[in-house]
Design a protein around this motif. Structure first.
Motif, PDB file in Angstrom:
ATOM      1  N   LYS A  67      87.171  68.714  26.556  1.00 25.02           N
ATOM      2  CA  LYS A  67      88.345  67.865  26.735  1.00 25.02           C
ATOM      3  C   LYS A  67      89.497  68.332  25.857  1.00 25.02           C
ATOM      4  CE  LYS A  67      90.004  63.115  26.244  1.00 25.02           C
ATOM      5  NZ  LYS A  67      89.654  61.726  25.864  1.00 25.02           N
ATOM      6  N   ASP A  68      89.180  68.674  24.614  1.00 22.01           N
ATOM      7  CA  ASP A  68      90.216  69.053  23.656  1.00 22.01           C
ATOM      8  C   ASP A  68      89.982  70.464  23.149  1.00 22.01           C
ATOM      9  OD1 ASP A  68      91.443  66.579  23.812  1.00 22.01           O
ATOM     10  OD2 ASP A  68      90.170  65.740  22.231  1.00 22.01           O
ATOM     11  N   SER A  69      91.050  71.035  22.629  1.00 25.18           N
ATOM     12  CA  SER A  69      90.976  72.342  21.991  1.00 25.18           C
ATOM     13  C   SER A  69      91.853  72.304  20.756  1.00 25.18           C
ATOM     14  CB  SER A  69      91.459  73.439  22.945  1.00 25.18           C
ATOM     15  OG  SER A  69      91.402  74.689  22.307  1.00 25.18           O
ATOM     16  N   PHE A  70      91.347  72.837  19.654  1.00 25.83           N
ATOM     17  CA  PHE A  70      92.106  72.873  18.415  1.00 25.83           C
ATOM     18  C   PHE A  70      92.675  74.267  18.249  1.00 25.83           C
ATOM     19  CE2 PHE A  70      89.057  69.511  18.101  1.00 25.83           C
ATOM     20  CZ  PHE A  70      89.780  68.470  17.543  1.00 25.83           C
ATOM     21  N   ALA A  71      93.988  74.352  18.129  1.00 21.66           N
ATOM     22  CA  ALA A  71      94.658  75.651  18.129  1.00 21.66           C
ATOM     23  C   ALA A  71      95.554  75.773  16.913  1.00 21.66           C
ATOM     24  CB  ALA A  71      95.489  75.819  19.397  1.00 21.66           C
ATOM     25  N   LEU A  72      95.528  76.942  16.312  1.00 23.55           N
ATOM     26  CA  LEU A  72      96.445  77.263  15.228  1.00 23.55           C
ATOM     27  C   LEU A  72      97.407  78.317  15.739  1.00 23.55           C
ATOM     28  CD1 LEU A  72      96.859  76.785  12.054  1.00 23.55           C
ATOM     29  CD2 LEU A  72      96.060  79.124  11.929  1.00 23.55           C
ATOM     30  N   LEU A  73      98.702  78.076  15.594  1.00 22.11           N
ATOM     31  CA  LEU A  73      99.712  78.981  16.119  1.00 22.11           C
ATOM     32  C   LEU A  73     100.066  80.048  15.106  1.00 22.11           C
ATOM     33  CD1 LEU A  73     102.031  76.256  17.632  1.00 22.11           C
ATOM     34  CD2 LEU A  73     100.060  77.362  18.654  1.00 22.11           C
ATOM     35  N   SER A  74     100.294  81.235  15.593  1.00 21.30           N
ATOM     36  CA  SER A  74     100.832  82.350  14.829  1.00 21.30           C
ATOM     37  C   SER A  74      99.903  82.845  13.732  1.00 21.30           C
ATOM     38  CB  SER A  74     102.193  81.985  14.201  1.00 21.30           C
ATOM     39  OG  SER A  74     102.837  83.152  13.760  1.00 21.30           O
ATOM     40  N   VAL A  75      98.745  82.243  13.552  1.00 20.61           N
ATOM     41  CA  VAL A  75      97.688  82.701  12.658  1.00 20.61           C
ATOM     42  C   VAL A  75      98.236  83.284  11.356  1.00 20.61           C
ATOM     43  CG1 VAL A  75      95.494  83.916  12.580  1.00 20.61           C
ATOM     44  CG2 VAL A  75      96.455  83.303  14.761  1.00 20.61           C
ATOM     45  N   PRO A  76      98.730  82.476  10.429  1.00 20.20           N
ATOM     46  CA  PRO A  76      99.236  83.020   9.170  1.00 20.20           C
ATOM     47  C   PRO A  76      98.094  83.505   8.288  1.00 20.20           C
ATOM     48  CG  PRO A  76      99.196  80.643   9.089  1.00 20.20           C
ATOM     49  CD  PRO A  76      98.794  81.027  10.481  1.00 20.20           C
ATOM     50  N   PRO A  77      98.405  84.237   7.231  1.00 19.92           N
ATOM     51  CA  PRO A  77      97.330  84.657   6.323  1.00 19.92           C
ATOM     52  C   PRO A  77      96.615  83.433   5.763  1.00 19.92           C
ATOM     53  CG  PRO A  77      99.361  85.827   5.850  1.00 19.92           C
ATOM     54  CD  PRO A  77      99.705  84.758   6.837  1.00 19.92           C
ATOM     55  N   LEU A 116      92.008  79.754  18.788  1.00 14.47           N
ATOM     56  CA  LEU A 116      91.614  78.628  19.627  1.00 14.47           C
ATOM     57  C   LEU A 116      90.160  78.273  19.356  1.00 14.47           C
ATOM     58  CD1 LEU A 116      93.276  77.153  21.892  1.00 14.47           C
ATOM     59  CD2 LEU A 116      91.940  78.466  23.522  1.00 14.47           C
ATOM     60  N   LYS A 117      89.888  76.975  19.239  1.00 13.00           N
ATOM     61  CA  LYS A 117      88.511  76.485  19.109  1.00 13.00           C
ATOM     62  C   LYS A 117      88.310  75.355  20.106  1.00 13.00           C
ATOM     63  CE  LYS A 117      85.202  74.456  15.853  1.00 13.00           C
ATOM     64  NZ  LYS A 117      84.151  75.465  16.071  1.00 13.00           N
ATOM     65  N   PRO A 118      87.710  75.620  21.264  1.00 13.61           N
ATOM     66  CA  PRO A 118      87.479  74.556  22.241  1.00 13.61           C
ATOM     67  C   PRO A 118      86.436  73.565  21.737  1.00 13.61           C
ATOM     68  CG  PRO A 118      87.325  76.740  23.239  1.00 13.61           C
ATOM     69  CD  PRO A 118      87.300  76.921  21.772  1.00 13.61           C
ATOM     70  N   GLY A 119      86.648  72.300  22.060  1.00  7.15           N
ATOM     71  CA  GLY A 119      85.706  71.270  21.681  1.00  7.15           C
ATOM     72  C   GLY A 119      85.989  70.685  20.311  1.00  7.15           C
ATOM     73  N   PRO A 120      85.151  69.776  19.830  1.00 10.48           N
ATOM     74  CA  PRO A 120      85.357  69.137  18.524  1.00 10.48           C
ATOM     75  C   PRO A 120      85.369  70.150  17.394  1.00 10.48           C
ATOM     76  CG  PRO A 120      83.686  67.977  19.800  1.00 10.48           C
ATOM     77  CD  PRO A 120      83.975  69.244  20.539  1.00 10.48           C
ATOM     78  N   LYS A 121      86.037  69.766  16.301  1.00  9.97           N
ATOM     79  CA  LYS A 121      86.138  70.680  15.164  1.00  9.97           C
ATOM     80  C   LYS A 121      84.776  71.011  14.568  1.00  9.97           C
ATOM     81  CE  LYS A 121      90.826  69.625  13.605  1.00  9.97           C
ATOM     82  NZ  LYS A 121      91.666  69.202  12.467  1.00  9.97           N
ATOM     83  N   ASP A 122      83.866  70.057  14.633  1.00  4.92           N
ATOM     84  CA  ASP A 122      82.554  70.287  14.027  1.00  4.92           C
ATOM     85  C   ASP A 122      81.552  70.854  15.017  1.00  4.92           C
ATOM     86  OD1 ASP A 122      82.429  68.082  15.608  1.00  4.92           O
ATOM     87  OD2 ASP A 122      81.445  66.774  14.148  1.00  4.92           O
TER      88      ASP A 122
END
Length: 562
Positions: A335-345, A423-429
Motif C-alpha cells: 500500500k505504501d512506499s517510503f522514499a528518500l529523495l536525492s539520497v544525500p550522504p 525506495l522501500k516498499p511496505g512498512p518501515k519495519d
C-alpha cells in the motif's frame, strides 16, 4: 464540469461595463491596467460571467470578444514561456494567478461556444454570417488547445471531461467539413491557423507523455506536433461502439487509436511517420541533431531515443490512458512506499561512549582501506537505515516490471524528473529490500474544490523506474578524490546484503561483475576511468566501461574488475 469555469464570482474594483462595440471594449481594457495583468484578467472574468449582451449581432459580439482574446493570449503566452522550467508542485501563491488566468480563458471559450449554437443546423460554411459562426468555433477550439497545452507544460493532469470537450469540438469541425479552412486573424494571436491544427496538436503532445520528458524534449515535441498537425487525419467515434480498422488494410503505420472518455479517436499519421523515419535515418548516417530540426542543445543519443519514441507514439498504437500512453499498471503488492529523495550522504553515527574528556573528541569509528574512508560493516548497514528517518510516505497505486506508480502528497517541491530516489516498499519495519530508482514521470493531480472549480492540489503522481540490483553503500574514489556518495548494485534475492560476510560480498561481485553496476554522483563517469572501491570492507579496483544512464544527479555505470 469542464476545466477552468468559475461558479463563484470574483469582483473587481472596475466592475463590468455595458460594452456595445470593439472600441468601447478596448477603452475599458485600457482602464483596467497593463495587458495580461492580474487586474486585467480579473476584470475580464467578471465581465464574461455577466455575459455579452445577446441583443448584439453575432458579428458585433465577435468583435467585442477579440480584444479580450488578445489580452488573455498575451498572459497565456507569458506563462507558457515562464513555466517551461517551473518545479512541481505549484505553490498556493503560484497557482492562484495561473488558474485565475485559465479560468478567464475558459469563460472566453464558453462565450465563443455560445456563438456557434446555430451551426447545428448548417451543412457547410455558406453565408457570410455562417463564416462568423465558424470563426467563433475556431476561436473556441483554439483557446481550448492553449489551455490544454499550458496544463501539459505545467505537468498538471488534464481532466477527462476536457478531453471529451476537445473531442466534441473536433467532431463539430468534422461535421462542417471545416478542418482545413484558414480562419482570418488580423490580430495574429491565434495558437493555430486551422481547426485541424488546434485539435491535433495537444493530443499529439499528450501521446508522447510530457510527464516523462525533460523541458528541452518537451519543447521539441511541441514544435514537431504543431509542425505535423496539418498532415494528420482524424476520425471521432463513440467509445461505446468503436470502429475497428479492417485487418486487411495494407498500411504498416496508419496512426494511433485512443480512447478519451466517451470517444474513440483514430488518427492517420502515415506522412508523419515517414518524415520521422527519414530523420532517424539521417542521424544514423551521421547527421547532427541540429540538422534534423532538433537544435544543438540535445545530445545525439537523446535525439535518437526521442525520435524513436515519437515514431512509436504517433504510429499504430492503441492507447486507453492518455496520462501514461505506453504503460499498463497492475495492483501493487504494498500500500505504501517510503522514499528518500536525492539520497544525500548518510549521517555518521557517533560513538557516545567516548567523550571529549576521553581521547579529546568524538570518534566516528572510521577506518582507512587503501586510502578510502570506510565504516565497519554493521555501521554501514546503519547508515542506510538512517536514511529512512526523514523518508516521505508515498501511497502506491500501481506496479509494473521494475516500475512503481505512487501518489505523493507532501507539499514541499523536493522532486524532479530523473532524480535518484531510494525506495522501500511496505512498512518501515518490513523485511522488504531497499531499492534504488529514478523518477521518470511526474504529474500534478487536480480535484474539484468547494466552489465547483477544478484545481491542482498539493499532490502529484510519481512514476519510478527501478535500477537493476540491490544497493550496497560503498566508498569510491578516482584520481585520489573520494566521491560524496556511491552505491554498488548487486544482483540477488530479497536478502540483506549487509549481513553477508565481507568475502562473500566481494566474491559475488567478482563472480558476476557483468550483472553488477555502480551509481556515482553526476559526471562521475568517464570512459576507462579507474576507481578504487571499498564494498563491505573489501577493496576492489574497477574500470568504468559504459554509461548505462545519466540522471539528474547520478551516473549509472557498468564496470569491469582489474
Amino acid at each position: 464540469m469542464a476545466l477552468l469555469n468559475f461558479r463563484s464570482p470574483l469582483r473587481t474594483k472596475g466592475g463590468s461595463a455595458d460594452i456595445r462595440d470593439a472600441a468601447a471594449c478596448k477603452a475599458w481594457l485600457t482602464a483596467l491596467g497593463r495587458t495580461g495583468s492580474q487586474e486585467s484578467v480579473a476584470g475580464i472574468s467578471e465581465y464574461l460571467r455577466d455575459g455579452v449582451s445577446s441583443s448584439l449581432s453575432p458579428l458585433v459580439r465577435l468583435q467585442i470578444l477579440d480584444p479580450l482574446r488578445v489580452s488573455l493570449h498575451v498572459a497565456l503566452r507569458e506563462h507558457i514561456e515562464q513555466d517551461e522550467f517551473r518545479s512541481l508542485p505549484l505553490s498556493t501563491a503560484e497557482v492562484s494567478p495561473v488558474w485565475n488566468l485559465m479560468d478567464a480563458a475558459g469563460l472566453l471559450r464558453e462565450a465563443y461556444l455560445r456563438l456557434i449554437v446555430p451551426l447545428s443546423d448548417l451543412k457547410s460554411a455558406a453565408t457570410s454570417e455562417d463564416q462568423h459562426h465558424l470563426t467563433a468555433l475556431h476561436r473556441a477550439l483554439d483557446l481550448h488547445a492553449q489551455l490544454m497545452t499550458l496544463c501539459l507544460v505545467l505537468r498538471v493532469a488534464v481532466p477527462l471531461i476536457d478531453w471529451e470537450l476537445h473531442c466534441q469540438l473536433g467532431q463539430r469541425v468534422r461535421d462542417l467539413n471545416a478542418q482545413d479552412v484558414p480562419r482570418p486573424d488580423p490580430l495574429h494571436v491565434a495558437f493555430s491557423h486551422t481547426c485541424r491544427e488546434a485539435f491535433v496538436t495537444p493530443v499529439f503532445m499528450a501521446l508522447v507523455d510530457p510527464a516523462s520528458l525533460s523541458r528541452l524534449e518537451f519543447q521539441i515535441v511541441r514544435a514537431f506536433a504543431r509542425k505535423y498537425s496539418n498532415r494528420v487525419g482524424y476520425r471521432i467515434d463513440s467509445s461505446a461502439h468503436p470502429v475497428v480498422r479492417a485487418a486487411a488494410r495494407p498500411v504498416n503505420n496508419p496512426g494511433p487509436t485512443l480512447t478519451l472518455g466517451e470517444y474513440q479517436v483514430r488518427f492517420d499519421s502515415q506522412r508523419v511517420y515517414g518524415s520521422l523515419e527519414k530523420r532517424l535515418e539521417a542521424l544514423d548516417q551521421g547527421s547532427l541533431p541540429a540538422q534534423i530540426g532538433f537544435g544543438d542543445r540535445i545530445a545525439l543519443a537523446s535525439s535518437r531515443a526521442l525520435l524513436q519514441r515519437m515514431m512509436q507514439q504517433w504510429g499504430a498504437i492503441t492507447v486507453t490512458n492518455i496520462d501514461a500512453p505506453d504503460q499498463v499498471w497492475d495492483k501493487p503488492d504494498y500500500k505504501d512506499s517510503f522514499a528518500l529523495l536525492s539520497v544525500p550522504p548518510p549521517r555518521e553515527k557517533v560513538d557516545k561512549s567516548r567523550s571529549m574528556y576521553n581521547n579529546g573528541a568524538y570518534s566516528y569509528r572510521k577506518e582507512r582501506r587503501d586510502g578510502l574512508t570506510s565504516l565497519h560493516l554493521a555501521l554501514q548497514k546503519g547508515r542506510i537505515d538512517d536514511l529512512l528517518v526523514d523518508a516521505e510516505t508515498w501511497h502506491m497505486e500501481g506496479a509494473a516490471p521494475d516500475q512503481y506508480l505512487c501518489v505523493r502528497r507532501q507539499p514541499t517541491p523536493r522532486i524532479s524528473t530523473n532524480q535518484l530516489v531510494l525506495l522501500k516498499p511496505g512498512p518501515k519495519d518490513a523485511s522488504s529490500p531497499l531499492m534504488l530508482g529514478y523518477v521518470y514521470g511526474l504529474q500534478q493531480s487536480v480535484n474539484e474544490d468547494a466552489a465547483g472549480r477544478i484545481r491542482p492540489i498539493m499532490a502529484h503522481v510519481v512514476r519510478v523506474k527501478l535500477l537493476r540490483g540491490l544497493p550496497v553503500r560503498v566508498s569510491a574514489a578516482a584520481e585520489e578524490v573520494e566521491f560524496d556518495r556511491a552505491f554498488m548494485l548487486v544482483e540477488g534475492d530479497n536478502e540483506d546484503l549487509y549481513s553477508s560476510a565481507t568475502s562473500e560480498l566481494r566474491d559475488r561481485v567478482v563472480r558476476d561483475a557483468a550483472s553488477c553496476s555502480i551509481v556515482l554522483p553526476l559526471a562521475g563517469y568517464r570512459p576507462q576511468r579507474a576507481l578504487r572501491v571499498v564494498a563491505g570492507g573489501a577493496v576492489m579496483k574497477l574500470v568504468c566501461e559504459e554509461l548505462l544512464w545519466r540522471g539528474l544527479d547520478f551516473d549509472l555505470v557498468q564496470f569491469s574488475l582489474i
